[in-house]
Design an enzyme around this catalytic site. Structure first.
Site, PDB file in Angstrom:
ATOM      1  N   TYR A 147      99.003   7.468  36.055  1.00  0.00           N
ATOM      2  CA  TYR A 147      98.471   8.359  37.109  1.00  0.00           C
ATOM      3  C   TYR A 147      97.705   7.563  38.168  1.00  0.00           C
ATOM      4  O   TYR A 147      97.860   7.808  39.367  1.00  0.00           O
ATOM      5  CB  TYR A 147      97.572   9.386  36.426  1.00  0.00           C
ATOM      6  CG  TYR A 147      96.985  10.467  37.302  1.00  0.00           C
ATOM      7  CD1 TYR A 147      97.750  11.581  37.668  1.00  0.00           C
ATOM      8  CD2 TYR A 147      95.665  10.411  37.729  1.00  0.00           C
ATOM      9  CE1 TYR A 147      97.200  12.599  38.441  1.00  0.00           C
ATOM     10  CE2 TYR A 147      95.107  11.422  38.495  1.00  0.00           C
ATOM     11  CZ  TYR A 147      95.874  12.509  38.846  1.00  0.00           C
ATOM     12  OH  TYR A 147      95.325  13.516  39.604  1.00  0.00           O
ATOM     13  N   LYS A 204      98.606   7.386  42.071  1.00  0.00           N
ATOM     14  CA  LYS A 204      97.678   7.869  43.103  1.00  0.00           C
ATOM     15  C   LYS A 204      97.288   6.744  44.068  1.00  0.00           C
ATOM     16  O   LYS A 204      97.027   7.000  45.250  1.00  0.00           O
ATOM     17  CB  LYS A 204      96.441   8.487  42.443  1.00  0.00           C
ATOM     18  CG  LYS A 204      96.723   9.801  41.701  1.00  0.00           C
ATOM     19  CD  LYS A 204      97.436  10.815  42.579  1.00  0.00           C
ATOM     20  CE  LYS A 204      97.324  12.249  42.069  1.00  0.00           C
ATOM     21  NZ  LYS A 204      98.163  13.182  42.855  1.00  0.00           N
TER      22      LYS A 204
HETATM   23  P1  NAP Z   1      97.458  21.931  38.305  1.00  0.00           P
HETATM   24  O1  NAP Z   1      96.494  23.076  38.184  1.00  0.00           O
HETATM   25  O2  NAP Z   1      98.016  21.326  37.059  1.00  0.00           O
HETATM   26  O3  NAP Z   1      98.649  22.382  39.277  1.00  0.00           O
HETATM   27  C1  NAP Z   1      99.702  21.517  39.569  1.00  0.00           C
HETATM   28  C2  NAP Z   1     100.915  22.332  39.971  1.00  0.00           C
HETATM   29  O4  NAP Z   1     101.990  21.409  40.271  1.00  0.00           O
HETATM   30  C3  NAP Z   1     101.407  23.248  38.841  1.00  0.00           C
HETATM   31  O5  NAP Z   1     101.651  24.549  39.342  1.00  0.00           O
HETATM   32  C4  NAP Z   1     102.679  22.556  38.385  1.00  0.00           C
HETATM   33  O6  NAP Z   1     103.670  23.421  37.883  1.00  0.00           O
HETATM   34  C5  NAP Z   1     103.170  21.935  39.688  1.00  0.00           C
HETATM   35  N1  NAP Z   1     104.174  20.901  39.424  1.00  0.00           N
HETATM   36  C6  NAP Z   1     104.180  19.960  38.443  1.00  0.00           C
HETATM   37  N2  NAP Z   1     105.288  19.216  38.511  1.00  0.00           N
HETATM   38  C7  NAP Z   1     106.015  19.677  39.556  1.00  0.00           C
HETATM   39  C8  NAP Z   1     107.265  19.314  40.132  1.00  0.00           C
HETATM   40  N3  NAP Z   1     108.008  18.300  39.624  1.00  0.00           N
HETATM   41  N4  NAP Z   1     107.721  20.007  41.202  1.00  0.00           N
HETATM   42  C9  NAP Z   1     106.983  21.034  41.714  1.00  0.00           C
HETATM   43  N5  NAP Z   1     105.803  21.417  41.212  1.00  0.00           N
HETATM   44  C10 NAP Z   1     105.310  20.756  40.149  1.00  0.00           C
HETATM   45  O7  NAP Z   1      96.787  20.706  39.103  1.00  0.00           O
HETATM   46  P2  NAP Z   1      95.595  20.665  40.175  1.00  0.00           P
HETATM   47  O8  NAP Z   1      94.364  20.311  39.455  1.00  0.00           O
HETATM   48  O9  NAP Z   1      95.645  21.850  41.066  1.00  0.00           O
HETATM   49  O10 NAP Z   1      96.030  19.340  40.991  1.00  0.00           O
HETATM   50  C11 NAP Z   1      96.782  19.392  42.191  1.00  0.00           C
HETATM   51  C12 NAP Z   1      96.934  17.977  42.746  1.00  0.00           C
HETATM   52  O11 NAP Z   1      95.643  17.400  42.949  1.00  0.00           O
HETATM   53  C13 NAP Z   1      97.690  17.028  41.812  1.00  0.00           C
HETATM   54  O12 NAP Z   1      98.463  16.129  42.566  1.00  0.00           O
HETATM   55  C14 NAP Z   1      96.569  16.297  41.127  1.00  0.00           C
HETATM   56  O13 NAP Z   1      96.995  15.061  40.626  1.00  0.00           O
HETATM   57  C15 NAP Z   1      95.561  16.174  42.243  1.00  0.00           C
HETATM   58  N6  NAP Z   1      94.177  15.981  41.776  1.00  0.00           N
HETATM   59  C16 NAP Z   1      93.546  16.890  40.990  1.00  0.00           C
HETATM   60  C17 NAP Z   1      92.245  16.654  40.580  1.00  0.00           C
HETATM   61  C18 NAP Z   1      91.481  17.625  39.716  1.00  0.00           C
HETATM   62  O14 NAP Z   1      90.337  17.293  39.327  1.00  0.00           O
HETATM   63  N7  NAP Z   1      91.990  18.792  39.390  1.00  0.00           N
HETATM   64  C19 NAP Z   1      91.579  15.484  40.969  1.00  0.00           C
HETATM   65  C20 NAP Z   1      92.274  14.572  41.771  1.00  0.00           C
HETATM   66  C21 NAP Z   1      93.566  14.828  42.175  1.00  0.00           C
HETATM   67  P3  NAP Z   1     103.704  23.808  36.290  1.00  0.00           P
HETATM   68  O15 NAP Z   1     102.530  24.690  36.101  1.00  0.00           O
HETATM   69  O16 NAP Z   1     105.008  24.513  36.110  1.00  0.00           O
HETATM   70  O17 NAP Z   1     103.615  22.506  35.564  1.00  0.00           O
END
Ligand code: NAP
Length: 251
Positions: free
Chosen positions: A152, A156
């Site tokens: 990851y 990133k």
């Molecule tokens: P999340 O709640 O897990 O949501 C991610 C979404 O992406 C889910 O709806 C998932 O679908 C979808 N997804 C996964 N694989 C996919 C694919 N191949 N094609 C299309 N959609 C796909 O994550 P989040 O926390 O909102 O994070 C969103 C972004 O921010 C990510 O890139 C994450 O790495 C980044 N981020 C998050 C955090 C944090 O603290 N939360 C911090 C830094 C960066 P499914 O539900 O079907 O799997």
């Protein structure tokens, strides 16, 4: 300026993507809500339409080129040519290096890097034609290194280089590219991390907030607010930047 105001947000069924989609709809964009399963996008789409906005649920795996091509055909036909792209779809497959499988490495690279590449490649055609575009890629503070996240953090960090290159290549077409690098945001993703570490989510949140200068964890709306700025017309001189949205400074 662009005639259509169509935005694409990937991974927008829930979490950060859902908040960004709702915010861009409130800002006046028609929003393509892209996620693996179109049915899972209903909550986001309904929230947007109930608030008077326009949104379309699109099912696509962003790492699959045929699915990305089909998604763009649908989006252009239904909402018009997109000039805003938010590459937000993401997954975790955390493990210490010695236990990490090659499959978990490839899966993470596939969604974050190949997915962002494919979406940007298909989007840039419409943006360069319109001589206007805004691309925002979701990086992470993990790009600076994080135990258990060799895959990851590499993805990133890779997205940051990708973002800067898009900014250099596409700038003369009126297209900006920036990255948002969130710290701890309260979503299903961080809840899953707490579960994997066998820590109650509330304790995990409290522990994390204690390490953050603004003394709280982030909410999806914190990222949506930043994305709203970066895709605004007025942000046209901001490009190739990585904005850490983490409640304090990061190196
Ligand atoms: P999340 O709640 O897990 O949501 C991610 C979404 O992406 C889910 O709806 C998932 O679908 C979808 N997804 C996964 N694989 C996919 C694919 N191949 N094609 C299309 N959609 C796909 O994550 P989040 O926390 O909102 O994070 C969103 C972004 O921010 C990510 O890139 C994450 O790495 C980044 N981020 C998050 C955090 C944090 O603290 N939360 C911090 C830094 C960066 P499914 O539900 O079907 O799997």
């Amino acid at each position: 300026m662009t005639e259509t105001r169509t935005a694409i947000v990937t991974g927008a069924a829930r979490g950060i993507g859902a908040a960004v989609a709702k915010r861009l709809a409130a800002d006046g964009f028609k929003v393509a809500v892209v996620d693996l399963d179109a049915a899972a996008c209903a909550g986001t789409v309904d929230a947007i339409t109930e608030a008077g906005g326009q949104a379309l649920a699109v099912g696509a795996d962003v790492s699959d080129e045929a699915k990305v091509a089909a998604a763009f055909e649908t989006i252009v036909a239904e909402l018009g040519a997109p000039t805003v792209l938010i590459n937000n779809a993401g997954i975790l497959r955390d493990n210490l290096l010695f236990k990490m499988s090659a499959e978990d490495w490839d899966l993470v690279m596939g969604v974050h890097l190949r997915g962002a590449f494919l979406m940007a490649k298909y989007a840039q055609k419409h943006m360069t034609e319109a001589k206007y575009g805004r691309i925002v890629n979701l990086s992470s503070t993990s790009a600076l290194g994080n135990r258990g996240q060799a895959n990851y953090s590499a993805a990133k960090a890779g997205l940051q280089g990708f973002t800067k290159t898009l900014a250099i290549e596409l700038g003369k077409f009126g297209v900006t590219a920036n990255a948002i690098a969130p710290g701890f945001i309260q979503t299903d993703m961080t809840a899953a991390t707490a579960e994997r570490m066998k820590v109650p989510f509330d304790d995990f949140i409290k522990f994390s907030a204690d390490q953050i200068p603004v003394a709280r964890v982030g909410q999806p709306e914190d990222i949506a607010h930043t994305a709203s700025f970066l895709v605004s017309e007025g942000a046209g001189f901001v490009s190739g930047q990585v904005i850490y949205v983490a409640g304090g400074p990061k190196d």
